[in-house]
Design an enzyme around this catalytic site. Structure first.
Site, PDB file in Angstrom:
ATOM      1  N   GLU A   1      -3.473  -4.107  15.466  1.00 14.37           N
ATOM      2  CA  GLU A   1      -4.579  -4.671  14.694  1.00 14.37           C
ATOM      3  C   GLU A   1      -5.192  -5.906  15.336  1.00 14.37           C
ATOM      4  O   GLU A   1      -5.780  -6.744  14.657  1.00 14.37           O
ATOM      5  CB  GLU A   1      -4.105  -4.935  13.259  1.00 14.37           C
ATOM      6  CG  GLU A   1      -3.809  -3.609  12.569  1.00 14.37           C
ATOM      7  CD  GLU A   1      -3.382  -3.713  11.126  1.00 14.37           C
ATOM      8  OE1 GLU A   1      -3.719  -2.811  10.347  1.00 14.37           O
ATOM      9  OE2 GLU A   1      -2.699  -4.695  10.795  1.00 14.37           O
ATOM     10  N   LYS A   2      -5.073  -5.985  16.672  1.00 13.97           N
ATOM     11  CA  LYS A   2      -5.595  -7.194  17.326  1.00 13.97           C
ATOM     12  C   LYS A   2      -7.119  -7.268  17.285  1.00 13.97           C
ATOM     13  O   LYS A   2      -7.691  -8.333  17.444  1.00 13.97           O
ATOM     14  CB  LYS A   2      -5.074  -7.315  18.751  1.00 13.97           C
ATOM     15  CG  LYS A   2      -5.341  -6.140  19.655  1.00 13.97           C
ATOM     16  CD  LYS A   2      -4.657  -6.344  21.005  1.00 13.97           C
ATOM     17  CE  LYS A   2      -4.686  -5.095  21.859  1.00 13.97           C
ATOM     18  NZ  LYS A   2      -3.956  -3.968  21.267  1.00 13.97           N
TER      19      LYS A   2
ATOM     20  N   CYS B   1      10.709  16.977   3.681  1.00 12.81           N
ATOM     21  CA  CYS B   1      12.021  17.155   4.317  1.00 12.81           C
ATOM     22  C   CYS B   1      13.044  17.720   3.312  1.00 12.81           C
ATOM     23  O   CYS B   1      12.754  17.886   2.128  1.00 12.81           O
ATOM     24  CB  CYS B   1      12.516  15.818   4.881  1.00 12.81           C
ATOM     25  SG  CYS B   1      13.134  14.679   3.622  1.00 12.81           S
TER      26      CYS B   1
ATOM     27  N   GLU C   1       0.827  -1.221   0.000  1.00 13.04           N
ATOM     28  CA  GLU C   1       0.000   0.000   0.000  1.00 13.04           C
ATOM     29  C   GLU C   1       0.862   1.273   0.000  1.00 13.04           C
ATOM     30  O   GLU C   1       0.851   2.061   0.945  1.00 13.04           O
ATOM     31  CB  GLU C   1      -0.954   0.006   1.191  1.00 13.04           C
ATOM     32  CG  GLU C   1      -2.072  -0.998   1.041  1.00 13.04           C
ATOM     33  CD  GLU C   1      -3.183  -0.827   2.073  1.00 13.04           C
ATOM     34  OE1 GLU C   1      -2.953  -0.151   3.081  1.00 13.04           O
ATOM     35  OE2 GLU C   1      -4.276  -1.370   1.839  1.00 13.04           O
TER      36      GLU C   1
ATOM     37  N   GLU D   1      -6.565  -7.622  -0.448  1.00 14.82           N
ATOM     38  CA  GLU D   1      -6.972  -7.561   0.963  1.00 14.82           C
ATOM     39  C   GLU D   1      -8.424  -7.133   1.056  1.00 14.82           C
ATOM     40  O   GLU D   1      -8.847  -6.206   0.370  1.00 14.82           O
ATOM     41  CB  GLU D   1      -6.167  -6.501   1.731  1.00 14.82           C
ATOM     42  CG  GLU D   1      -4.732  -6.839   2.012  1.00 14.82           C
ATOM     43  CD  GLU D   1      -4.060  -5.709   2.815  1.00 14.82           C
ATOM     44  OE1 GLU D   1      -4.748  -4.988   3.558  1.00 14.82           O
ATOM     45  OE2 GLU D   1      -2.844  -5.552   2.662  1.00 14.82           O
TER      46      GLU D   1
HETATM   47  C1  GAL Z   1      -4.209  -2.444   5.010  1.00 12.05           C
HETATM   48  C2  GAL Z   1      -2.791  -2.929   5.196  1.00 12.05           C
HETATM   49  C3  GAL Z   1      -2.716  -4.174   6.048  1.00 12.05           C
HETATM   50  C4  GAL Z   1      -3.603  -4.033   7.255  1.00 12.05           C
HETATM   51  C5  GAL Z   1      -4.998  -3.745   6.807  1.00 12.05           C
HETATM   52  C6  GAL Z   1      -6.006  -3.631   7.911  1.00 12.05           C
HETATM   53  O1  GAL Z   1      -4.225  -1.077   4.796  1.00 12.05           O
HETATM   54  O2  GAL Z   1      -2.180  -3.193   3.951  1.00 12.05           O
HETATM   55  O3  GAL Z   1      -1.387  -4.398   6.428  1.00 12.05           O
HETATM   56  O4  GAL Z   1      -3.122  -2.992   8.047  1.00 12.05           O
HETATM   57  O5  GAL Z   1      -5.016  -2.525   6.110  1.00 12.05           O
HETATM   58  O6  GAL Z   1      -7.285  -3.300   7.423  1.00 12.05           O
END
Ligand code: GAL
Length: 679
Positions: free
Chosen positions: A365-366, A171, A161, A317
């Site tokens: 992210e748990k 910078c 991403e 994803e």
């Molecule tokens: C995306 C990312 C993943 C994870 C996911 C959670 O943006 O690529 O690594 O963080 O979100 O929704």
């Protein structure tokens, strides 16, 4: 910019899953090794055929500068290969290890007001940082050499991403890189002065050395400088990607590469990047709390498919259920994850993957759902994920098929960047909102649509829709004009064709390069106050509401098909139509209410002889088609809350309902999906 070759995925090794691939992000470093054997066993149970691994492994494979430990990762790859699970191997460069920013704090990005972004999250690198790129490339060299011949390696997943958290950096190193980029673009500083209109406010530069990124300033920074900085920042990220890709091409020339886009993301021009990929992939997180989520996701899917001209793409994803990063994170109700996964396939995806395989116990992210939730396999989420994995595998013939569209919606990142700059007649114009307002009626009518940049060949389309195409090059305007002259239909909405590539107003009255084809001129912009609306009177006597923006349109050959019925422009055209050459051009001078936009789109489609995939679709039912060697498939998806009755033109069978006899009527439950083909 360095160009590297790009080879269509079809010409390389095929994805090993001989059908629609299914799987997710696999992050084994979060777990003790004892868990890994169970992982692959459960992957088989869940129908996983492809995982993307190693995304956040840098700190573990290179714990100290130049000291690599790939042994543990060898075992991960071997386990996966042993289970027949293919790997889309990440280059591991998305989150630099702590030692790198400790030894080289100059890699850390800075904001426009000079604040440094510290490590502790991820993506904490300046895209222009030489040190970051050198270390990333060095790691990728090792990785590529080590796994080049590994049987599990199917694809490369470069970075992760790009631009998600750090799309731009202000910078000193970025400033130097920006100056280099500008001197390549303009050659000499006079050309830059001209392009940036620096005669205004005494901004004239004597040399490139004086130029800075648009840092926090007392008032509006130069708009052309801001626009070029958006272009430069996109390019700096692309150079990071290309630096890694160059290594991979050299060491593993036959392994396709991708990088996952984060939806349709303003900082990253997907059309430009897609040309550098072998397959396009995207991450889409539909929001269960948003009742129109399927429309915005549909738009992203269509952009993704169109980015490489219809080539099948990958949903790299999505969440199995809830995410953790919105304010309120609702789970996906039963059946919705299946529905939204099939939506991706219906719109051209050949892979459906999730973030992530096993739900983390710690870290940020748990509370993000995973394929194997905290509650283990006896959970609704694991059941739904597993059922879908097997269901996707049951229709392998879909893979490789493509969809065709008679309609193209124009999206241009340059115009997007320019449209949303400050110091405009209204800062309330939002490219995605306007694009979706034009996309939604097509989606709801079941009309397949491509989303294309303005320089794409338009000859195969019947209808082209250009929502808020604010920045328009003369030659692209000529192409739109020729398209209509040759018999095409064009719908353009307000505040389009206003500026050139340097954000300078085209001379000759608005919208100068489109005046001929639209048969009108716009004399004055008349944006509305936040809560204001105006009436629009339609030829059938109905009245609808419009908001956001109005314009004083003076017809020069076009005729009004709707007029403002109230407000300062009452009696003047709100929508016009112009016969030009063999075709027709419509202009919409305001933001119509959704029902009026739907009615107008239906009229325009009729005039352009554009038909939906299926006529007479019930509300909330989406219809798409894919066709190829595997046959022709019509996808029906019920996004509504009620069951829907659908009349088919002829008896068809549903590949997801084995044993069902061909029928010409179909009852689709809420969240139901059918994949129809002729018996
Ligand atoms: C995306 C990312 C993943 C994870 C996911 C959670 O943006 O690529 O690594 O963080 O979100 O929704």
């Amino acid at each position: 910019m360095r160009q590297t070759d790009s080879v269509p995925i079809d010409a390389r090794r095929r994805l090993r899953p001989a059908g629609i691939a299914c799987g997710g992000d696999y992050n084994p470093e979060q777990w003790p090794e004892e868990v890994w054997a169970e992982d692959v066993a459960l992957m088989k149970e869940a129908g996983v055929s492809l995982v993307t691994a190693g995304i956040f492994s840098w700190a573990k494979v290179e714990p100290r500068p130049g000291a690599y430990d790939f042994d543990w990762f060898d075992r991960v790859m071997d386990n996966l290969a042993g289970a027949g699970v293919a790997v889309c191997l990440a280059t591991m460069t998305a989150s630099p290890p702590p030692w790198l920013s400790r030894l080289h704090p100059e890699i850390l990005p800075e904001t426009a007001d000079g604040r440094r972004m510290w490590p502790g999250g991820r993506q904490h690198y300046c895209p222009s940082s030489r040190v970051y790129r050198e270390h990333a490339v060095r790691l990728v060299e090792r990785l590529a050499a080590r796994y080049a011949d590994h049987p599990a390696l199917e694809m490369w997943h470069i970075g992760n991403e790009y631009g998600c958290h750090t799309p731009m950096c202000w910078c000193d190193e970025s400033a130097a890189d920006f100056r280099r980029w500008l001197s390549e673009r303009y050659g000499d500083v006079d050309a830059l002065n001209d392009a940036w209109s620096t005669a205004f406010w005494a901004q004239r530069y004597e040399s490139f050395d004086e130029v800075l990124p648009p840092r926090l300033a007392p008032t509006f920074p130069n708009p052309a400088q801001q626009l070029d900085f958006a272009r430069f920042s996109d390019d700096a990220l692309l150079q990071c990607y290309l630096a890694e890709k160059e290594v991979l091409r050299r060491i593993t020339p036959d392994v396709p590469v991708t990088t996952n886009f984060i939806g349709v993301h303003k900082p990253v021009d997907a059309f430009r990047w897609a040309a550098e990929e072998d397959a396009v992939s995207v991450d889409v997180y539909q929001d269960p709390h948003d009742e129109n989520t399927q429309v915005s996701a549909g738009f992203i899917f269509d952009v993704t498919r169109s980015a490489r001209a219809g080539q099948p793409w990958m949903l790299l994803e999505q969440a199995p259920s809830a995410v953790n990063w919105r304010d309120r994170n609702g789970p996906k109700p039963p059946g919705r994850m299946r529905l939204w996964s099939w939506q991706a396939v219906a719109q051209g995806a050949d892979a459906v993957l999730y973030f992530q395989w096993r739900q983390s116990r710690g870290g940020a992210e748990k509370y993000h759902s995973a394929m194997v939730p905290h509650g283990g396999t006896g959970t609704r989420v694991f059941r739904e994920v597993s059922e879908l994995g097997h269901e996707l595998a049951s229709v392998p013939r879909i893979a490789g098929t493509r969809s065709t569209a008679d309609v193209a919606l124009v999206l241009d990142w340059n115009s997007w960047w320019a449209l949303e700059l400050d110091s405009h007649p209204s800062t309330a114009l939002n490219q995605m909102e306007i694009a979706l307002a034009h996309y939604r009626p097509l989606f709801e009518a079941g009309v397949n649509c491509d989303v294309v940049p303005p320089d794409r060949d338009l000859s195969g389309y019947r209808l082209v829709i250009a929502p808020n195409l604010y920045l328009l090059k003369e030659r692209d305007a000529e192409r739109l004009t020729d398209f209509v002259r040759g018999g095409g239909h064009l719908l353009v909405s307000f505040f389009s064709g206003i500026v050139d590539d340097c954000d300078r107003v085209h001379s000759g009255g608005y919208p100068a390069p489109l005046r001929e084809v639209l048969g009108l001129r716009v004399e004055e912009f008349w944006p509305l106050a936040e809560q204001d609306t105006v009436d629009v009177r339609h030829p059938d006597g109905t009245v609808s509401r419009a908001d956001l923006w109005t314009e004083a349109v003076v017809p020069e050959g076009a005729r009004a098909v709707a007029e403002f019925g109230s407000g300062p422009l009452a009696g003047q055209p709100a929508v016009t139509r112009h016969s030009f050459g063999e075709g027709q051009a419509w202009y919409v001078a305001t933001r119509l209410a959704p029902e009026a936009m739907r009615a107008l789109t239906d009229d325009v489609c009729r005039a352009a002889s554009v038909s939906p995939v299926l006529p007479g679709l019930p509300e909330h039912v989406q219809a798409t088609a894919r066709e190829g060697d595997g046959g022709r498939f019509v996808f029906l998806l019920n996004h509504g809350r009620e069951e829907a009755e659908i009349q088919l033109p002829e008896p068809m069978t549903d590949a997801l309902a084995p044993g069902a006899i061909p029928a010409d009527r179909l009852t689709l439950p809420a969240a139901g999906v059918a994949v129809l083909s002729k018996p």
